[in-house]
Scaffold this active site. Sequence first.
Site, PDB file in Angstrom:
ATOM      1  N   ASN A 108       0.844  -1.212   0.000  1.00 41.79           N
ATOM      2  CA  ASN A 108       0.000   0.000   0.000  1.00 41.79           C
ATOM      3  C   ASN A 108       0.867   1.245   0.000  1.00 41.79           C
ATOM      4  O   ASN A 108       1.942   1.258   0.590  1.00 41.79           O
ATOM      5  CB  ASN A 108      -0.877   0.007   1.264  1.00 41.79           C
ATOM      6  CG  ASN A 108      -1.727   1.270   1.389  1.00 41.79           C
ATOM      7  OD1 ASN A 108      -2.356   1.694   0.417  1.00 41.79           O
ATOM      8  ND2 ASN A 108      -1.729   1.879   2.576  1.00 41.79           N
ATOM      9  N   HIS A 110       0.673   5.069   1.337  1.00 41.97           N
ATOM     10  CA  HIS A 110      -0.105   5.834   2.302  1.00 41.97           C
ATOM     11  C   HIS A 110       0.434   7.267   2.366  1.00 41.97           C
ATOM     12  O   HIS A 110       1.651   7.462   2.427  1.00 41.97           O
ATOM     13  CB  HIS A 110      -0.017   5.173   3.682  1.00 41.97           C
ATOM     14  CG  HIS A 110      -0.805   5.896   4.723  1.00 41.97           C
ATOM     15  ND1 HIS A 110      -2.182   5.801   4.790  1.00 41.97           N
ATOM     16  CD2 HIS A 110      -0.435   6.742   5.702  1.00 41.97           C
ATOM     17  CE1 HIS A 110      -2.615   6.568   5.789  1.00 41.97           C
ATOM     18  NE2 HIS A 110      -1.572   7.148   6.360  1.00 41.97           N
ATOM     19  N   SER A 137       4.494   6.921   2.359  1.00 41.07           N
ATOM     20  CA  SER A 137       5.134   5.675   2.777  1.00 41.07           C
ATOM     21  C   SER A 137       4.578   4.512   1.979  1.00 41.07           C
ATOM     22  O   SER A 137       3.385   4.477   1.682  1.00 41.07           O
ATOM     23  CB  SER A 137       4.839   5.385   4.259  1.00 41.07           C
ATOM     24  OG  SER A 137       5.172   6.477   5.087  1.00 41.07           O
ATOM     25  N   ASP A 146      -2.510   0.350   8.119  1.00 38.18           N
ATOM     26  CA  ASP A 146      -1.378   1.236   7.839  1.00 38.18           C
ATOM     27  C   ASP A 146      -0.206   0.984   8.785  1.00 38.18           C
ATOM     28  O   ASP A 146       0.649   1.861   8.972  1.00 38.18           O
ATOM     29  CB  ASP A 146      -1.796   2.715   7.878  1.00 38.18           C
ATOM     30  CG  ASP A 146      -2.789   3.061   6.773  1.00 38.18           C
ATOM     31  OD1 ASP A 146      -2.628   2.533   5.667  1.00 38.18           O
ATOM     32  OD2 ASP A 146      -3.713   3.853   7.026  1.00 38.18           O
TER      33      ASP A 146
HETATM   34  N1  NHR Z   1      -6.426  -3.182   4.785  1.00 40.48           N
HETATM   35  C1  NHR Z   1      -5.684  -3.746   5.730  1.00 40.48           C
HETATM   36  N2  NHR Z   1      -6.087  -4.897   6.259  1.00 40.48           N
HETATM   37  N3  NHR Z   1      -4.528  -3.184   6.180  1.00 40.48           N
HETATM   38  C2  NHR Z   1      -4.108  -2.016   5.675  1.00 40.48           C
HETATM   39  O1  NHR Z   1      -2.973  -1.503   6.124  1.00 40.48           O
HETATM   40  C3  NHR Z   1      -4.871  -1.366   4.668  1.00 40.48           C
HETATM   41  C4  NHR Z   1      -6.049  -1.999   4.234  1.00 40.48           C
HETATM   42  C5  NHR Z   1      -6.870  -1.403   3.265  1.00 40.48           C
HETATM   43  C6  NHR Z   1      -6.531  -0.175   2.734  1.00 40.48           C
HETATM   44  C7  NHR Z   1      -5.089   1.839   2.645  1.00 40.48           C
HETATM   45  C8  NHR Z   1      -5.295   2.856   3.784  1.00 40.48           C
HETATM   46  C9  NHR Z   1      -4.554   4.155   3.514  1.00 40.48           C
HETATM   47  O2  NHR Z   1      -3.472   4.146   2.930  1.00 40.48           O
HETATM   48  C10 NHR Z   1      -5.367   0.471   3.168  1.00 40.48           C
HETATM   49  C11 NHR Z   1      -4.527  -0.119   4.121  1.00 40.48           C
HETATM   50  C12 NHR Z   1      -9.063   3.045   3.815  1.00 40.48           C
HETATM   51  C13 NHR Z   1      -9.327   3.322   5.149  1.00 40.48           C
HETATM   52  C14 NHR Z   1     -10.739   3.437   5.647  1.00 40.48           C
HETATM   53  O3  NHR Z   1     -10.970   3.828   6.780  1.00 40.48           O
HETATM   54  C15 NHR Z   1      -8.247   3.463   6.020  1.00 40.48           C
HETATM   55  C16 NHR Z   1      -6.964   3.307   5.553  1.00 40.48           C
HETATM   56  C17 NHR Z   1      -6.715   3.023   4.209  1.00 40.48           C
HETATM   57  C18 NHR Z   1      -7.771   2.895   3.341  1.00 40.48           C
HETATM   58  N4  NHR Z   1     -11.768   3.065   4.823  1.00 40.48           N
HETATM   59  C19 NHR Z   1     -13.176   3.082   5.150  1.00 40.48           C
HETATM   60  C20 NHR Z   1     -13.690   1.643   5.351  1.00 40.48           C
HETATM   61  O4  NHR Z   1     -14.667   1.514   6.090  1.00 40.48           O
HETATM   62  C21 NHR Z   1     -14.005   3.675   4.044  1.00 40.48           C
HETATM   63  C22 NHR Z   1     -13.599   5.067   3.662  1.00 40.48           C
HETATM   64  C23 NHR Z   1     -14.156   5.512   2.315  1.00 40.48           C
HETATM   65  O5  NHR Z   1     -14.786   4.710   1.598  1.00 40.48           O
HETATM   66  O6  NHR Z   1     -13.925   6.665   1.945  1.00 40.48           O
HETATM   67  O7  NHR Z   1     -13.159   0.703   4.749  1.00 40.48           O
HETATM   68  O8  NHR Z   1      -5.008   5.227   3.974  1.00 40.48           O
HETATM   69  C1  GAR Z   2      -2.956   8.995  -2.943  1.00 42.56           C
HETATM   70  O1  GAR Z   2      -2.468  10.209  -2.436  1.00 42.56           O
HETATM   71  C2  GAR Z   2      -2.792   7.895  -1.920  1.00 42.56           C
HETATM   72  O2  GAR Z   2      -1.644   8.029  -1.131  1.00 42.56           O
HETATM   73  C3  GAR Z   2      -4.004   8.088  -1.097  1.00 42.56           C
HETATM   74  O3  GAR Z   2      -5.033   8.457  -1.977  1.00 42.56           O
HETATM   75  C4  GAR Z   2      -4.464   9.083  -3.121  1.00 42.56           C
HETATM   76  C5  GAR Z   2      -4.926   8.345  -4.342  1.00 42.56           C
HETATM   77  O4  GAR Z   2      -4.598   9.067  -5.482  1.00 42.56           O
HETATM   78  N1  GAR Z   2      -4.358   6.878  -0.443  1.00 42.56           N
HETATM   79  C6  GAR Z   2      -5.196   6.839   0.555  1.00 42.56           C
HETATM   80  O5  GAR Z   2      -5.634   7.837   1.084  1.00 42.56           O
HETATM   81  C7  GAR Z   2      -5.594   5.448   0.966  1.00 42.56           C
HETATM   82  N2  GAR Z   2      -6.557   5.533   2.011  1.00 42.56           N
HETATM   83  P1  GAR Z   2      -4.699   8.412  -6.913  1.00 42.56           P
HETATM   84  O6  GAR Z   2      -6.043   7.718  -7.000  1.00 42.56           O
HETATM   85  O7  GAR Z   2      -4.630   9.591  -7.836  1.00 42.56           O
HETATM   86  O8  GAR Z   2      -3.559   7.479  -7.065  1.00 42.56           O
END
Ligand code: NHR
Ligand code: GAR
Length: 216
Positions: A108, A110, A137, A146
Amino acid sequence: MTHRLAVLISGAGTNLQAILDHITAGELPATVSLVVSNRAAANGVAVARQAGLPVAVIDHREYPDRAAFDAAMIERIDAHGADTVALAGFMRILSPGFVRHYQGRLINIHPSLLPLYPGLNTHARALEAGDAEHGCSLHFVTDQLDGGPLIARASVPVLTNDSVETLSKRVQQQEHRLYPRVLRWRAEGRLQLTDQGVELDGEPLPATGMQIDAPA
Ligand code: NHR
Ligand code: GAR
């Protein structure tokens, strides 16, 4: 026998575009086997279609729970083959079953200098905290949101008059350099997750991953 990438997106797809640009430029010896989006309207779907790539739109709202949604994604991803599954702005938290299935192959990006600011709204939180530095990251994904082992980070300065918009743009410029570079390590067979942690060329990386900053 080129390295197969499945790229999971929910939004704009600028990281997907950067990955494709590096493949086209001969800087990333890989092929995108499938793009998965949980949102049909995501611009990244248009990016993928424009590039002629296979796209699976899998809408999480059509599944009874996360495990069922994730099982549908696994079926599609494995049908196309994936040596690495790259989350690129993918917004759905993945279930333990999905994480286990792709253990050591799931990465991922982040938008923060992890371990700072896991979760959402990272740019606003860095601004609110008055941080002098922010960044992005790459990490292997585990069940700790994350919190998986770090592969690489890139930092950018926070400037006096930054807004979420200006700061996120600066961070994304680094994302677009960092992600293709890390995927190249994967494609070259140099980057692994072992019981000891993350290894590059058989050597353990520091807990903060490789620091890759913009050229001055
Ligand atoms: N899944 C796991 N198990 N572990 C991680 O480290 C993950 C993952 C899924 C996605 C990306 C992450 C980011 O880079 C990621 C890492 C979504 C949420 C979230 O709260 C949090 C972190 C990340 C991605 N999602 C909500 C949910 O209920 C929905 C939010 C929305 O739809 O806008 O899944 O930030
Ligand atoms: C990126 O900045 C990524 O780091 C972030 O969303 C953007 C996606 O941009 N990721 C998250 O926030 C995951 N929760 P993109 O669709 O243009 O690649």
